[in-house]
Design an enzyme around this catalytic site. Structure first.
Site, mmCIF file in Angstrom:
data_model
loop_
_atom_site.group_PDB
_atom_site.id
_atom_site.type_symbol
_atom_site.label_atom_id
_atom_site.label_comp_id
_atom_site.label_asym_id
_atom_site.label_seq_id
_atom_site.Cartn_x
_atom_site.Cartn_y
_atom_site.Cartn_z
ATOM 1 N N SER A 283 3.947 -5.324 6.754
ATOM 2 C CA SER A 283 2.802 -6.033 6.170
ATOM 3 C C SER A 283 2.482 -7.316 6.905
ATOM 4 O O SER A 283 3.336 -8.200 7.017
ATOM 5 C CB SER A 283 3.096 -6.415 4.716
ATOM 6 N N HIS B 141 4.344 4.119 2.317
ATOM 7 C CA HIS B 141 5.369 3.629 1.386
ATOM 8 C C HIS B 141 5.595 4.630 0.258
ATOM 9 O O HIS B 141 4.673 5.342 -0.146
ATOM 10 C CB HIS B 141 4.927 2.299 0.756
ATOM 11 N N HIS C 118 -2.004 -3.075 6.707
ATOM 12 C CA HIS C 118 -1.350 -2.028 7.498
ATOM 13 C C HIS C 118 -2.436 -1.243 8.216
ATOM 14 O O HIS C 118 -3.331 -0.704 7.574
ATOM 15 C CB HIS C 118 -0.564 -1.070 6.590
ATOM 16 N N ASN D 126 7.762 -14.922 0.699
ATOM 17 C CA ASN D 126 7.738 -15.621 -0.593
ATOM 18 C C ASN D 126 9.163 -15.735 -1.110
ATOM 19 O O ASN D 126 10.033 -14.975 -0.693
ATOM 20 C CB ASN D 126 6.893 -14.825 -1.607
ATOM 21 N N ALA E 171 7.970 -7.399 5.455
ATOM 22 C CA ALA E 171 7.789 -8.638 4.703
ATOM 23 C C ALA E 171 8.721 -8.530 3.505
ATOM 24 O O ALA E 171 8.863 -7.457 2.924
ATOM 25 C CB ALA E 171 6.347 -8.734 4.224
ATOM 26 N N MET F 80 10.091 -3.421 -0.136
ATOM 27 C CA MET F 80 9.743 -2.064 -0.599
ATOM 28 C C MET F 80 9.687 -1.057 0.549
ATOM 29 O O MET F 80 8.985 -0.055 0.460
ATOM 30 C CB MET F 80 8.391 -2.102 -1.310
ATOM 31 N N SER F 81 10.420 -1.323 1.621
ATOM 32 C CA SER F 81 10.321 -0.403 2.766
ATOM 33 C C SER F 81 11.633 -0.377 3.532
ATOM 34 O O SER F 81 12.694 -0.682 2.987
ATOM 35 C CB SER F 81 9.179 -0.859 3.689
ATOM 36 N N HIS G 24 0.170 -10.043 -3.075
ATOM 37 C CA HIS G 24 0.096 -9.369 -1.773
ATOM 38 C C HIS G 24 -0.720 -10.214 -0.791
ATOM 39 O O HIS G 24 -0.413 -10.262 0.402
ATOM 40 C CB HIS G 24 -0.496 -7.964 -1.938
ATOM 41 N N TYR H 162 5.853 3.732 -2.751
ATOM 42 C CA TYR H 162 5.038 3.298 -3.897
ATOM 43 C C TYR H 162 3.606 3.820 -3.852
ATOM 44 O O TYR H 162 2.880 3.768 -4.834
ATOM 45 C CB TYR H 162 5.071 1.770 -4.066
ATOM 46 N N GLU H 163 3.193 4.328 -2.680
ATOM 47 C CA GLU H 163 1.848 4.909 -2.596
ATOM 48 C C GLU H 163 1.825 6.322 -3.168
ATOM 49 O O GLU H 163 0.779 6.964 -3.227
ATOM 50 C CB GLU H 163 1.377 4.949 -1.137
HETATM 51 N N1 HPA Z 1 9.537 -8.282 -3.610
HETATM 52 C C1 HPA Z 1 9.400 -7.030 -3.094
HETATM 53 N N2 HPA Z 1 8.748 -6.785 -1.979
HETATM 54 C C2 HPA Z 1 8.215 -7.812 -1.306
HETATM 55 C C3 HPA Z 1 8.313 -9.129 -1.774
HETATM 56 C C4 HPA Z 1 9.014 -9.370 -2.983
HETATM 57 O O1 HPA Z 1 9.159 -10.510 -3.467
HETATM 58 N N3 HPA Z 1 7.672 -9.913 -0.870
HETATM 59 C C5 HPA Z 1 7.212 -9.090 0.109
HETATM 60 N N4 HPA Z 1 7.531 -7.809 -0.150
#
Ligand code: HPA
Length: 281
Positions: free
Chosen positions: A30, A83, A61, A232, A113, A208-209, A243, A85-86
Site C-alpha cells: 500500500s 488480499h 495498489h 500508523n 504498510a 493484512m498481507s 486507509h 480481505y477482498e
Molecule cells: N492494522 C492492520 N493493517 C494495517 C495497519 C494496522 O494498524 N496499518 C496498515 N495496515
C-alpha cells in the site's frame, strides 16, 4: 483447491514479453508503488492480461507486473497485490509467488504498510521482518496439494538478505529496525484489546498481507525478505486509523522507499545475481 491456471502458463505469457530473466521479485505494498519509478522497465503487464492474476481493486495498489532492471538487478516487480480481505482465497492471493518462482526468481522482497505495536515504532519508520505470526485464520498451503505442504518455517526471513537491507539502510542514511509481523485478515482495523493481545503474543507490527506470500515463497524455495513501513500506531496507541492516512504516509516516504529498495537491489545484484549467492535452500 487447485487453481484453474498453472503458474507455468502465466510465466510463459510473461516470458513472451521480455528477454530479461528476473532473479529478484519485489512486491510493493500500500502506497509504496512509487518504487516503480526507479525501475528501468522492459515490459509492463496489467494483472488483467496475466492468466491467474486478479486485478487490484484497493486504492494505492496499481495492479501491474513490471520486468526490468533496478540497481543492476534483473527484477520482476508486482505493483499491488490481492488480499484475503477482498474475498479472494489464499491460493489466488499467493498465485503470483508461484509465477515468480516459475520465472526463475530466486528471492523476493515483500513490502507492506503496517501498524506499529511495539512502543517507539512511529509512522514513517522502516522495519525488517525477523519472523511472523499468522493470525489470518487460514494457510495458503491448505488443500489437496501436490508440492510439499509440510513446509519448515523455522527461518522464513533470510538473515543474509536482511543483512543487505541493513547495509542498504546504512548506505542511504535511513534507520531500519527489526520486528515480528502479525498478519490478520482485516479489512477492519484491530480493536485496542486485540492490539494489546497481539503485543503480548510477540507481535511488533500488524498488517493484512505478506505472510501468505512468504509461506508460499518458502514452499517454492525462494529466499524471502520482509520490509514494513509503519504507517500508523496500531489501534489504541495513537489517534484514529484510516486507509487514507496509510496511503499518505506511503507518499511521504516514497523517496526513502525508492532509495532503500534500489540500494538493496544493488547489493543483491553485486552479491547474488553474480552467481556468488548460496544455493536455494
Ligand atoms: N492494522 C492492520 N493493517 C494495517 C495497519 C494496522 O494498524 N496499518 C496498515 N495496515
Amino acid at each position: 483447491m487447485n487453481h484453474p491456471v498453472t503458474p507455468e502458463e502465466s510465466a510463459r505469457r510473461i516470458r513472451g514479453g521480455t528477454t530479461t530473466r528476473p532473479l529478484l521479485g519485489l512486491v510493493l505494498g500500500s502506497g509504496l508503488g512509487a518504487v516503480m519509478e526507479a525501475v528501468r522497465s522492459e515490459a509492463c503487464m496489467a494483472y488483467e492480461e496475466l492468466p491467474g492474476f486478479v486485478p487490484s481493486r484497493v486504492p494505492g495498489h496499481r495492479g501491474e507486473l513490471i520486468i526490468g532492471q533496478l540497481g543492476g538487478a534483473p527484477v520482476a516487480v508486482l505493483s499491488g497485490r490481492a488480499h484475503y480481505y477482498e474475498g479472494h482465497d489464499l491460493h489466488t492471493v499467493t498465485f503470483p509467488m508461484r509465477v515468480l518462482s516459475a520465472l526463475g526468481v530466486r528471492s523476493v522482497l515483500l513490502t507492506n504498510a503496517a501498524g506499529g505495536i511495539r512502543p517507539g515504532l512511529e509512522p514513517g519508520d522502516w522495519v525488517a521482518l525477523t519472523d511472523h505470526l499468522n493470525f489470518i485464520g487460514a494457510n495458503p498451503l491448505r488443500g489437496p496439494g501436490g508440492a510439499e505442504r509440510f513446509v519448515d518455517l523455522s527461518e522464513v526471513y533470510s538473515p543474509r538478505l536482511r543483512g543487505f537491507l541493513r547495509q542498504a539502510a546504512d548506505q542511504t542514511g535511513l534507520k531500519l529496525q527489526e520486528g515480528v509481523y502479525a498478519a490478520v485478515s482485516g479489512p477492519s482495523y484491530e480493536t485496542p484489546a486485540e492490539v494489546r493481545a497481539l503485543g503480548r503474543l510477540g507481535a511488533d507490527l500488524v498488517g493484512m498481507s505478506t505472510v501468505p506470500e512468504a509461506i508460499v515463497a518458502r514452499q517454492c524455495r525462494m529466499d524471502v525478505v520482509g520490509l514494513s513501513c509503519v504507517t500508523n500506531k496500531a489501534a489504541g496507541l495513537g489517534g484514529n486509523i484510516s486507509h487514507d492516512e496509510v496511503l499518505a504516509i506511503g507518499r511521504r516516504v516514497a523517496s526513502e522507499a525508492q532509495r532503500l529498495i534500489t540500494a538493496f537491489a544493488s547489493l543483491y545484484a553485486a552479491n547474488e545475481a553474480a552467481g556468488e549467492g548460496s544455493p536455494r535452500s
